[in-house]
Design an enzyme around this catalytic site. Sequence first.
Site, PDB file in Angstrom:
ATOM      1  N   GLU A 275       2.405  17.952  11.636  1.00 49.37           N
ATOM      2  CA  GLU A 275       1.257  17.917  12.550  1.00 49.37           C
ATOM      3  C   GLU A 275       1.388  19.105  13.501  1.00 49.37           C
ATOM      4  O   GLU A 275       2.035  19.024  14.527  1.00 49.37           O
ATOM      5  CB  GLU A 275       1.159  16.562  13.272  1.00 49.37           C
ATOM      6  CG  GLU A 275       2.472  15.996  13.736  1.00 49.37           C
ATOM      7  CD  GLU A 275       2.389  14.576  14.259  1.00 49.37           C
ATOM      8  OE1 GLU A 275       1.612  13.777  13.722  1.00 49.37           O
ATOM      9  OE2 GLU A 275       3.125  14.275  15.218  1.00 49.37           O
ATOM     10  N   ARG A 278       0.083  24.499  17.946  1.00 54.57           N
ATOM     11  CA  ARG A 278       0.262  25.873  18.434  1.00 54.57           C
ATOM     12  C   ARG A 278       0.340  26.899  17.301  1.00 54.57           C
ATOM     13  O   ARG A 278      -0.268  27.955  17.362  1.00 54.57           O
ATOM     14  CB  ARG A 278       1.570  25.913  19.245  1.00 54.57           C
ATOM     15  CG  ARG A 278       1.825  27.202  19.984  1.00 54.57           C
ATOM     16  CD  ARG A 278       3.241  27.204  20.575  1.00 54.57           C
ATOM     17  NE  ARG A 278       3.518  26.014  21.356  1.00 54.57           N
ATOM     18  CZ  ARG A 278       3.296  25.876  22.659  1.00 54.57           C
ATOM     19  NH1 ARG A 278       2.803  26.883  23.340  1.00 54.57           N
ATOM     20  NH2 ARG A 278       3.576  24.758  23.303  1.00 54.57           N
ATOM     21  N   TYR A 318       4.513  26.058  33.193  1.00 61.39           N
ATOM     22  CA  TYR A 318       5.824  26.252  32.552  1.00 61.39           C
ATOM     23  C   TYR A 318       6.440  27.616  32.833  1.00 61.39           C
ATOM     24  O   TYR A 318       7.451  27.954  32.236  1.00 61.39           O
ATOM     25  CB  TYR A 318       5.701  26.222  31.021  1.00 61.39           C
ATOM     26  CG  TYR A 318       4.953  25.104  30.383  1.00 61.39           C
ATOM     27  CD1 TYR A 318       5.227  23.788  30.712  1.00 61.39           C
ATOM     28  CD2 TYR A 318       4.012  25.361  29.398  1.00 61.39           C
ATOM     29  CE1 TYR A 318       4.554  22.755  30.062  1.00 61.39           C
ATOM     30  CE2 TYR A 318       3.343  24.336  28.756  1.00 61.39           C
ATOM     31  CZ  TYR A 318       3.622  23.033  29.092  1.00 61.39           C
ATOM     32  OH  TYR A 318       2.970  22.035  28.447  1.00 61.39           O
ATOM     33  N   CYS A 344      -6.654  28.139  45.067  1.00 62.69           N
ATOM     34  CA  CYS A 344      -5.879  28.127  46.315  1.00 62.69           C
ATOM     35  C   CYS A 344      -4.535  27.438  46.110  1.00 62.69           C
ATOM     36  O   CYS A 344      -4.297  26.351  46.648  1.00 62.69           O
ATOM     37  CB  CYS A 344      -6.678  27.435  47.402  1.00 62.69           C
ATOM     38  SG  CYS A 344      -8.247  28.239  47.670  1.00 62.69           S
ATOM     39  N   GLU A 345      -3.713  28.021  45.294  1.00 64.19           N
ATOM     40  CA  GLU A 345      -2.347  27.537  45.044  1.00 64.19           C
ATOM     41  C   GLU A 345      -1.487  28.771  44.840  1.00 64.19           C
ATOM     42  O   GLU A 345      -1.886  29.687  44.120  1.00 64.19           O
ATOM     43  CB  GLU A 345      -2.274  26.705  43.745  1.00 64.19           C
ATOM     44  CG  GLU A 345      -2.949  25.374  43.784  1.00 64.19           C
ATOM     45  CD  GLU A 345      -2.212  24.332  44.617  1.00 64.19           C
ATOM     46  OE1 GLU A 345      -0.984  24.447  44.796  1.00 64.19           O
ATOM     47  OE2 GLU A 345      -2.896  23.406  45.107  1.00 64.19           O
TER      48      GLU A 345
HETATM   49  C1  LIG Z   1       3.303  13.907  18.596  1.00 63.90           C
HETATM   50  C2  LIG Z   1       2.971  15.350  18.553  1.00 63.90           C
HETATM   51  N1  LIG Z   1       2.731  15.934  17.368  1.00 63.90           N
HETATM   52  C3  LIG Z   1       2.411  17.240  17.269  1.00 63.90           C
HETATM   53  C4  LIG Z   1       2.328  18.044  18.389  1.00 63.90           C
HETATM   54  C5  LIG Z   1       1.960  19.491  18.208  1.00 63.90           C
HETATM   55  O1  LIG Z   1       2.929  20.351  18.658  1.00 63.90           O
HETATM   56  P1  LIG Z   1       2.802  21.919  18.396  1.00 63.90           P
HETATM   57  O2  LIG Z   1       1.533  22.362  19.029  1.00 63.90           O
HETATM   58  O3  LIG Z   1       3.989  22.490  19.051  1.00 63.90           O
HETATM   59  O4  LIG Z   1       2.808  22.121  16.918  1.00 63.90           O
HETATM   60  C6  LIG Z   1       2.597  17.496  19.646  1.00 63.90           C
HETATM   61  C7  LIG Z   1       2.567  18.342  20.853  1.00 63.90           C
HETATM   62  O5  LIG Z   1       3.329  18.261  21.751  1.00 63.90           O
HETATM   63  C8  LIG Z   1       2.909  16.111  19.730  1.00 63.90           C
HETATM   64  O6  LIG Z   1       3.137  15.535  20.920  1.00 63.90           O
END
Ligand SMILES: Cc1ncc(COP(=O)(O)O)c(C=O)c1O
Length: 418
Positions: A275, A278, A318, A344-345
């Site tokens: 899944e 990014r 981050y 404003c931070e």
């Molecule tokens: C349960 C789960 N799966 C998949 C992802 C996707 O992560 P990434 O965008 O690093 O591939 C996340 C993101 O934090 C997540 O919490």
Amino acid sequence: MSTPFDYADGELGVDGVSLADVASEFGTPLYVYHRPTIGARLATVREAFGGYPTRVCYSVKANSNLRLLKWLDSLEVGFDVVSGGELERAVIAGVAAERVVFAGVGKTNAELERAVASELWMITLESVEEAEAVTRLANALGRSAVPVALRINPDVDALTHPHITTGRGMDKFGLIPSEFADALDRVVNRPEVELVGLHMHLGSQITDMRPYELGLEEVVRCAEQAREMGAPLKWINAGGGFGISYDGEPVPAAADFAAAIAPTIRATGVELVLELGRFLVGPAGCLLTKVLYNKSRPDRRLAIVDGGMTTLLRPALYGAEHRVWPVKEHGGAREPTDVGGPICESTDYLARSRPLPPLGSGALLAVLDAGAYGMSMASHYNSHPCPAEVWITEDGEVELIRRRETIEDLLAIEMEAL
Ligand SMILES: Cc1ncc(COP(=O)(O)O)c(C=O)c1O
């Protein structure tokens, strides 16, 4: 594959489309995505894992734009959602329920009820109490054999930023070993649910293969235990997390992740689920922002721009470092420059101390690799409406995929109570 955006005749663009033209048509701040890059990145993952039965899911949280989801659905990916809202997005985009996996550490009763009623591919359970809740709901709704997965917290450090690390024993996600047997009791040999999967997600922006290897060793141990009890396991979900290059330096390729992940799964004989967020969409996007004012600070220049932490939160949240490139090349001397937003931070900077040429008022900057966790994390703080999003298609068309919010959009739900 790094960023698709590049200079031609001193102007930043992609596939012959000038980013300056896009900004003048749609305004700033503006997210711009290059769709062919997303397709190409998906293809590299599919190819790298091609030797092993693998279903690639898209992690909706990375960029949840409806047009994007609809287009990805046409490429037959699965979808990973972590809230009722993300599930609703997938449904509205036309995604079939049997292609949706639903994780998330804090699903409400209403969200679980919707998930059970929708007959999703599988619901990923993160606690013993959640396992009980699903069984109860399945009973109440008269459902049987609701497909579920258990999320394992393998106590592995993903060696990434601590704020995006999710698989250490101290992290709130998943089941630690002392909870696993208890969770198994709730979901194996029960008529209401069927344990079809095990899941882990170690974190995001991972560039080291060892955490995957270690984490999957633990998941495989859990799989053996589950099978001994009679669980009909079909899937191991290795999560997302594949890292990208934010500085242009080489990072592991999809094939490296495949080499670390696939052999361990192969030994179990079940299918692999990924899944990814990014990795698929991050490098395909940039944020265009316009310089409003130039100022000087003792050891640097300071450009105040129209996009800030409400537009792209990652630098403030981050300390993430995105490359910032002027849209028009400028021969002037580069000097350390801070790029500050309008909020404003004092943490509201898109970049600190970057070697940039002099930037006149109205100059455009592109913040690269902003396709993931950019727009999906945008907020309304200081009552800033969210930016617009466009994408560039395979034919070089520039299409608006989310219009710019107006202050009226923002105030509408409060006006009801006025
Ligand atoms: C349960 C789960 N799966 C998949 C992802 C996707 O992560 P990434 O965008 O690093 O591939 C996340 C993101 O934090 C997540 O919490």
